[in-house]
Motif scaffolding. Structure first.
Motif, PDB file in Angstrom:
ATOM      1  N   ILE A   7       0.855  -1.177   0.000  1.00 32.41           N
ATOM      2  CA  ILE A   7       0.000   0.000   0.000  1.00 32.41           C
ATOM      3  C   ILE A   7       0.888   1.222   0.000  1.00 32.41           C
ATOM      4  O   ILE A   7       1.624   1.449   0.958  1.00 32.41           O
ATOM      5  N   PRO A   8       0.844   2.011  -1.074  1.00 38.86           N
ATOM      6  CA  PRO A   8       1.674   3.216  -1.119  1.00 38.86           C
ATOM      7  C   PRO A   8       1.335   4.121   0.063  1.00 38.86           C
ATOM      8  O   PRO A   8       0.177   4.297   0.409  1.00 38.86           O
ATOM      9  N   GLN A   9       2.327   4.671   0.679  1.00 37.18           N
ATOM     10  CA  GLN A   9       2.178   5.558   1.837  1.00 37.18           C
ATOM     11  C   GLN A   9       1.458   4.846   2.979  1.00 37.18           C
ATOM     12  O   GLN A   9       0.741   5.455   3.756  1.00 37.18           O
ATOM     13  N   GLY A  10       1.644   3.534   3.096  1.00 31.90           N
ATOM     14  CA  GLY A  10       0.947   2.725   4.083  1.00 31.90           C
ATOM     15  C   GLY A  10       1.293   3.039   5.519  1.00 31.90           C
ATOM     16  O   GLY A  10       0.557   2.674   6.431  1.00 31.90           O
ATOM     17  N   GLU A  11       2.399   3.709   5.758  1.00 32.52           N
ATOM     18  CA  GLU A  11       2.796   4.051   7.126  1.00 32.52           C
ATOM     19  C   GLU A  11       2.400   5.477   7.504  1.00 32.52           C
ATOM     20  O   GLU A  11       2.664   5.933   8.608  1.00 32.52           O
ATOM     21  N   GLU A  12       1.768   6.182   6.571  1.00 33.93           N
ATOM     22  CA  GLU A  12       1.341   7.553   6.832  1.00 33.93           C
ATOM     23  C   GLU A  12       0.236   7.564   7.889  1.00 33.93           C
ATOM     24  O   GLU A  12      -0.641   6.709   7.903  1.00 33.93           O
ATOM     25  N   LYS A  13       0.263   8.526   8.797  1.00 37.48           N
ATOM     26  CA  LYS A  13      -0.723   8.636   9.871  1.00 37.48           C
ATOM     27  C   LYS A  13      -1.933   9.434   9.386  1.00 37.48           C
ATOM     28  O   LYS A  13      -1.808  10.424   8.681  1.00 37.48           O
ATOM     29  N   VAL A  14      -3.120   8.971   9.775  1.00 39.00           N
ATOM     30  CA  VAL A  14      -4.374   9.638   9.457  1.00 39.00           C
ATOM     31  C   VAL A  14      -5.142   9.794  10.762  1.00 39.00           C
ATOM     32  O   VAL A  14      -5.209   8.862  11.560  1.00 39.00           O
ATOM     33  N   THR A  15      -5.701  10.964  10.978  1.00 39.41           N
ATOM     34  CA  THR A  15      -6.458  11.213  12.196  1.00 39.41           C
ATOM     35  C   THR A  15      -7.948  11.203  11.871  1.00 39.41           C
ATOM     36  O   THR A  15      -8.393  11.867  10.944  1.00 39.41           O
ATOM     37  N   VAL A  16      -8.700  10.417  12.654  1.00 40.71           N
ATOM     38  CA  VAL A  16     -10.150  10.339  12.510  1.00 40.71           C
ATOM     39  C   VAL A  16     -10.743  10.528  13.900  1.00 40.71           C
ATOM     40  O   VAL A  16     -10.330   9.872  14.844  1.00 40.71           O
ATOM     41  N   GLN A  17     -11.697  11.430  14.022  1.00 36.16           N
ATOM     42  CA  GLN A  17     -12.335  11.646  15.314  1.00 36.16           C
ATOM     43  C   GLN A  17     -13.538  10.728  15.451  1.00 36.16           C
ATOM     44  O   GLN A  17     -14.482  10.790  14.660  1.00 36.16           O
ATOM     45  N   ILE A  39     -22.157   1.648  11.645  1.00 34.47           N
ATOM     46  CA  ILE A  39     -22.230   2.127  10.257  1.00 34.47           C
ATOM     47  C   ILE A  39     -21.660   3.539  10.147  1.00 34.47           C
ATOM     48  O   ILE A  39     -20.877   3.836   9.244  1.00 34.47           O
ATOM     49  N   GLU A  40     -22.030   4.404  11.082  1.00 32.64           N
ATOM     50  CA  GLU A  40     -21.530   5.783  11.056  1.00 32.64           C
ATOM     51  C   GLU A  40     -20.017   5.832  11.291  1.00 32.64           C
ATOM     52  O   GLU A  40     -19.318   6.628  10.666  1.00 32.64           O
ATOM     53  N   ALA A  41     -19.514   4.974  12.170  1.00 31.75           N
ATOM     54  CA  ALA A  41     -18.075   4.949  12.437  1.00 31.75           C
ATOM     55  C   ALA A  41     -17.317   4.475  11.195  1.00 31.75           C
ATOM     56  O   ALA A  41     -16.285   5.050  10.835  1.00 31.75           O
ATOM     57  N   ARG A  42     -17.824   3.449  10.530  1.00 32.69           N
ATOM     58  CA  ARG A  42     -17.173   2.971   9.306  1.00 32.69           C
ATOM     59  C   ARG A  42     -17.215   4.033   8.213  1.00 32.69           C
ATOM     60  O   ARG A  42     -16.288   4.179   7.434  1.00 32.69           O
ATOM     61  N   LYS A  43     -18.324   4.788   8.164  1.00 34.65           N
ATOM     62  CA  LYS A  43     -18.428   5.868   7.176  1.00 34.65           C
ATOM     63  C   LYS A  43     -17.358   6.926   7.438  1.00 34.65           C
ATOM     64  O   LYS A  43     -16.742   7.428   6.497  1.00 34.65           O
ATOM     65  N   LYS A  44     -17.107   7.236   8.709  1.00 34.83           N
ATOM     66  CA  LYS A  44     -16.048   8.204   9.039  1.00 34.83           C
ATOM     67  C   LYS A  44     -14.692   7.703   8.564  1.00 34.83           C
ATOM     68  O   LYS A  44     -13.890   8.469   8.026  1.00 34.83           O
ATOM     69  N   LEU A  45     -14.425   6.406   8.763  1.00 38.38           N
ATOM     70  CA  LEU A  45     -13.149   5.842   8.307  1.00 38.38           C
ATOM     71  C   LEU A  45     -13.043   5.895   6.792  1.00 38.38           C
ATOM     72  O   LEU A  45     -12.000   6.260   6.243  1.00 38.38           O
TER      73      LEU A  45
END
Length: 70
Positions: A7-17, A39-45
C-alpha cells in the motif's frame, strides 16, 4: 498461500475523530438496537480514507477491499 499487498504511503498517519461508542463498535462490541453506530463509524473511516488519498468512488477496480487491510 500468502498474499502480500503493498500500500503506497501505508505508514502515513491519518487522524479520525470517533466517539468512544464508535470506537467500541469498531472493536467488536455490539450495541444491540443501535447498529447505526457502527455504520456511522465505518463511514467516518471511509471518508477519511477517500479524503486522504483522493479515491474516486466510481473506479472500483483500484479500491482495496477493507477486509484485506485488517
Amino acid at each position: 498461500m500468502s498474499t502480500t499487498i503493498k500500500i503506497p504511503q501505508g505508514e502515513e498517519k491519518v487522524t479520525v475523530q470517533l466517539t468512544v461508542k464508535e470506537l467500541m463498535a469498531l472493536s467488536g462490541i455490539r450495541f444491540h438496537g443501535n447498529h447505526k453506530l457502527e455504520i456511522e463509524a465505518r463511514k467516518k473511516l471511509n471518508d477519511a480514507l477517500n479524503e486522504t488519498f483522493d479515491i474516486d468512488s466510481s473506479s472500483d477496480k483500484d479500491l482495496i477491499d477493507y477486509k484485506l487491510l485488517i
